[in-house]
Design a protein around this motif. Structure first.
Motif, mmCIF file in Angstrom:
data_model
loop_
_atom_site.group_PDB
_atom_site.id
_atom_site.type_symbol
_atom_site.label_atom_id
_atom_site.label_comp_id
_atom_site.label_asym_id
_atom_site.label_seq_id
_atom_site.Cartn_x
_atom_site.Cartn_y
_atom_site.Cartn_z
ATOM 1 N N ASP A 106 -18.286 63.925 -6.969
ATOM 2 C CA ASP A 106 -18.881 65.215 -6.604
ATOM 3 C C ASP A 106 -20.306 64.962 -6.120
ATOM 4 O O ASP A 106 -21.280 65.158 -6.858
ATOM 5 C CB ASP A 106 -18.850 66.143 -7.824
ATOM 6 N N TRP A 152 -21.731 75.751 -8.440
ATOM 7 C CA TRP A 152 -20.817 74.828 -7.749
ATOM 8 C C TRP A 152 -19.851 74.173 -8.728
ATOM 9 O O TRP A 152 -18.649 74.060 -8.448
ATOM 10 C CB TRP A 152 -21.630 73.780 -6.999
ATOM 11 N N GLU A 153 -20.340 73.788 -9.886
ATOM 12 C CA GLU A 153 -19.464 73.151 -10.879
ATOM 13 C C GLU A 153 -18.440 74.149 -11.428
ATOM 14 O O GLU A 153 -17.290 73.792 -11.683
ATOM 15 C CB GLU A 153 -20.297 72.570 -12.030
ATOM 16 N N PHE A 213 -17.205 76.649 -9.768
ATOM 17 C CA PHE A 213 -16.224 76.796 -8.696
ATOM 18 C C PHE A 213 -15.250 75.621 -8.661
ATOM 19 O O PHE A 213 -14.030 75.818 -8.569
ATOM 20 C CB PHE A 213 -16.951 76.914 -7.349
ATOM 21 N N LEU A 214 -15.776 74.387 -8.749
ATOM 22 C CA LEU A 214 -14.903 73.212 -8.723
ATOM 23 C C LEU A 214 -13.951 73.198 -9.920
ATOM 24 O O LEU A 214 -12.777 72.833 -9.782
ATOM 25 C CB LEU A 214 -15.746 71.937 -8.711
ATOM 26 N N GLU A 215 -14.450 73.583 -11.082
ATOM 27 C CA GLU A 215 -13.600 73.606 -12.268
ATOM 28 C C GLU A 215 -12.487 74.638 -12.113
ATOM 29 O O GLU A 215 -11.339 74.389 -12.488
ATOM 30 C CB GLU A 215 -14.451 73.921 -13.503
ATOM 31 N N GLN A 224 -11.202 75.665 -9.254
ATOM 32 C CA GLN A 224 -10.260 75.138 -8.258
ATOM 33 C C GLN A 224 -9.343 74.094 -8.886
ATOM 34 O O GLN A 224 -8.141 74.056 -8.613
ATOM 35 C CB GLN A 224 -11.029 74.529 -7.086
ATOM 36 N N SER A 249 -5.806 74.142 -6.927
ATOM 37 C CA SER A 249 -6.098 74.480 -5.546
ATOM 38 C C SER A 249 -7.155 73.523 -5.017
ATOM 39 O O SER A 249 -8.283 73.904 -4.710
ATOM 40 C CB SER A 249 -6.592 75.932 -5.460
ATOM 41 N N VAL A 250 -6.780 72.243 -4.946
ATOM 42 C CA VAL A 250 -7.724 71.193 -4.578
ATOM 43 C C VAL A 250 -7.654 70.916 -3.084
ATOM 44 O O VAL A 250 -6.567 70.752 -2.517
ATOM 45 C CB VAL A 250 -7.428 69.901 -5.367
ATOM 46 N N TRP A 295 -12.575 68.997 0.296
ATOM 47 C CA TRP A 295 -13.995 69.207 0.029
ATOM 48 C C TRP A 295 -14.254 69.681 -1.397
ATOM 49 O O TRP A 295 -15.379 70.040 -1.733
ATOM 50 C CB TRP A 295 -14.570 70.211 1.027
ATOM 51 N N THR A 296 -13.241 69.672 -2.259
ATOM 52 C CA THR A 296 -13.424 70.104 -3.658
ATOM 53 C C THR A 296 -13.022 68.982 -4.618
ATOM 54 O O THR A 296 -11.912 69.001 -5.167
ATOM 55 C CB THR A 296 -12.601 71.370 -3.951
ATOM 56 N N PRO A 329 -15.213 68.213 -10.746
ATOM 57 C CA PRO A 329 -16.636 68.481 -11.034
ATOM 58 C C PRO A 329 -17.297 67.294 -11.716
ATOM 59 O O PRO A 329 -16.664 66.546 -12.463
ATOM 60 C CB PRO A 329 -16.591 69.696 -11.970
#
Length: 566
Positions: free
Chosen positions: A242, A292-293, A295-297, A299, A304-305, A308-309, A312
């Motif tokens: 990340d 951002w973290e 959101f990544l968690e 996803q 839903s990876v 760009w994700t 985290p």
């Protein structure tokens, strides 16, 4: 399938930590543990001692690189021509880089190998120690110290991850973590003792200290190469880094710690334009990092990876483990180190600049701190499996507060045994109790593939605490110094060297009062919120039944069965 709020959803959906907490599964360990971790191989007594000693040596080295420099600061300032008001940057440059990159290097260690990270970090600390011994200018020293901090940022989280993985919950794990924590006072003792002696008695003064520490680095590197198993990198399916999260958290921490370190010596203090601007930017970066973290968690948990994700850098939900008690423990680590590191910083300046003692005599007065630190960690190793976390943390923070209180009311004419000796003994209890029990708590609630990141998070909070404490107490010191000096009709110069003695004493006392208040606030917070946190250490045979009160870790066996059926 039932959801477990205290465990990451990704592990619920794939392979829960059955072998980390299930007694039956632990009895017959598989070739690989869940979450891509390989089961640790059984270690002989000699291998166990070697591994613990090596990791502890890295902790010793990390602390020695600060205390040895701290006790040599007055000499270094005179020889190199560094003004007193900029001397703190010799310390701050190291803590700035090491504190800001702990999370990033912790993640790299978890992904690509903790032994690699450990050896690389120790090598950097050693090589740059040699370079610092030859440095001739202030800027060279500051830059090399900043780069040296990168080594600590890599080695310390890797050490915690190595210990957590090598020793499952047991009496041995409690001893390992308590011994590792003891590396702080032992390293401080080595740094202050050797630093004081070499600075005063050798021709090369403070330079000899760096060369000595380079030798310790070489011995630690050799120990790591011989005692640690070859890396078996995590087999997480997605190993992407990340990078955006790493940039945001690193930049945010750099700005915040820089402001805490430089705000008091900026041209117009905290009202200086660039201080205000960097504070705003730093807070923005940290808020953006958390968003951002999150959101990544989300996803990752929703499967839903995208390209760009990546996973985290740190799961924000980690802070909520044990029903939020992990977040409180991390906050208490910040407050404890704010009080303790402030005490350690001001007591050395008090002895050398106010009492006019040389480095050796200052070192002798600090020796009880290091002896008591070792004893305190022996106590933790013996009782962390019996005494609830709240008692250890509250007692430790209270004693650190009392140590600051003794210097806040000190009578300079009194004997050392009246104020200095009891303060030196009491000061370290908080740091050692909080560090040993806190890192055990982190290791307990983190999943196998999060151990280095969890250790890095704890270390980051202690580094932030040190910077926060020094910033607050420095503001108080400078303000009181100018105020009392003005009352005496003296305009204090930039470095405060012309301040009257009564103004200096009042300023030192108020700095200690501030550190005392921080530590006592932490003790009150601990009593109010950590009640019910339970026992974080584990005795063999009872490690799976003695868990954090209210935490669902103890129910994981049933959770594992439910998930298997689902």
């Amino acid at each position: 399938m039932a959801s477990n709020p205290d465990r990451p959803a990704s592990s619920q959906a794939t392979h829960p930590t059955a072998h980390a907490h299930d007694p039956e599964a632990a009895a017959t360990p598989p070739e690989k543990m869940p979450d891509g971790e390989h089961a640790p191989r059984p270690l002989s007594t000699l291998q166990t001692v070697g591994l613990i000693t090596t990791c502890t040596a890295a902790m010793c080295l990390n602390n020695a690189l600060n205390t040895a420099v701290a006790i040599a600061l007055p000499t270094m300032g005179k020889e190199v021509g560094i003004p007193q008001y900029r001397l703190q940057w010799v310390i701050s440059a190291y803590t700035l880089s090491s504190g800001c990159l702990l999370l990033f290097f912790g993640r790299l260690a978890d992904l690509y190998g903790r032994k690699k990270a450990f050896l690389a970090g120790v090598a950097v600390m050693g090589i740059l120690s040699i370079g610092l011994g030859f440095a001739q200018t202030e800027i060279t020293i500051d830059v090399l110290r900043g780069l040296q901090g990168l080594g600590a940022a890599a080695a310390i989280p890797a050490s915690l991850g190595i210990l957590a993985h090598a020793f499952p919950p047991s009496k041995t794990r409690s001893v390992a973590f308590a011994t590792f924590a003891a590396g702080a006072p032992v390293g401080a003792a080595i740094g202050s003792t050797i630093g004081g002696v070499l600075t005063q008695l050798t021709e090369k003064t403070w330079r000899s200290t760096f060369w000595f520490l380079a030798g310790i680095s070489a011995a630690t590197f050799l120990g790591g190469a011989l005692s640690m198993d070859a890396d078996k990198p995590s087999e997480e399916k997605d190993k992407r880094i990340d990078w955006l999260g790493a940039f945001l958290v690193t930049a945010g921490l750099v700005f915040i710690i820089f402001i805490l370190s430089d705000g008091t010596i900026a041209p117009n203090g905290w009202k200086t334009g660039y201080i205000i601007a960097l504070l705003i930017v730093g807070v923005f970066f940290l808020v953006a990092y958390v968003a951002w973290e999150v959101f990544l968690e989300h996803q990752l948990d929703a499967h839903s990876v995208a390209w760009w994700t990546p996973p985290p850098l740190m799961r924000v939900s980690l802070w909520g483990r044990a029903r939020g008690k992990l977040a409180v423990t991390l906050l208490l680590a910040l407050l404890e180190y704010a009080g303790f590191m402030s005490f350690s910083f001001w007591i050395q300046l008090y002895y050398q600049n106010y009492m006019h003692l040389n480095p050796v005599l200052t070192m002798v007065r600090l020796l009880p701190m290091f002896v008591t630190g070792i004893i305190a960690n022996m106590f933790v190793a013996a009782f962390v499996g019996r005494v609830p976390l709240v008692y250890l943390v509250t007692m430790g923070m209270t004693l650190t507060g009392v140590a600051n209180l003794l210097f806040a009311v000190i009578n300079p004419a009194a004997t050392y045994w009246a104020f200095g000796f009891p303060a030196a003994i009491l000061s370290v209890f908080g740091a050692d109790f909080v560090f040993a029990s806190g890192t055990l708590f982190v290791a307990k609630v983190c999943l196998p593939h999060e151990q280095s990141v969890g250790g890095a998070l704890f270390q980051t909070m202690t580094q932030l605490g040190a910077s926060f404490g020094l910033a607050i107490t420095t503001i108080v010191y400078n303000s009181e110094l100018k105020k009392v000096s003005a009352a005496d009709g003296v305009v204090v110069n930039v470095d405060g060297s012309n301040a009257p003695m009564d103004a200096q004493l009042t300023a030192y006392k108020d700095a200690f009062w501030s550190a005392c208040a921080i530590a006592f606030f932490g003790a009150v917070l601990s009593v109010l919120i950590l009640r019910g946190a339970g026992i974080v250490g584990h005795q063999k045979g009872s490690e799976h039944g003695s868990t954090i009160s209210g935490d669902t870790i103890r129910d994981e066996k049933a959770q594992v069965q439910t998930e298997k059926k689902a």
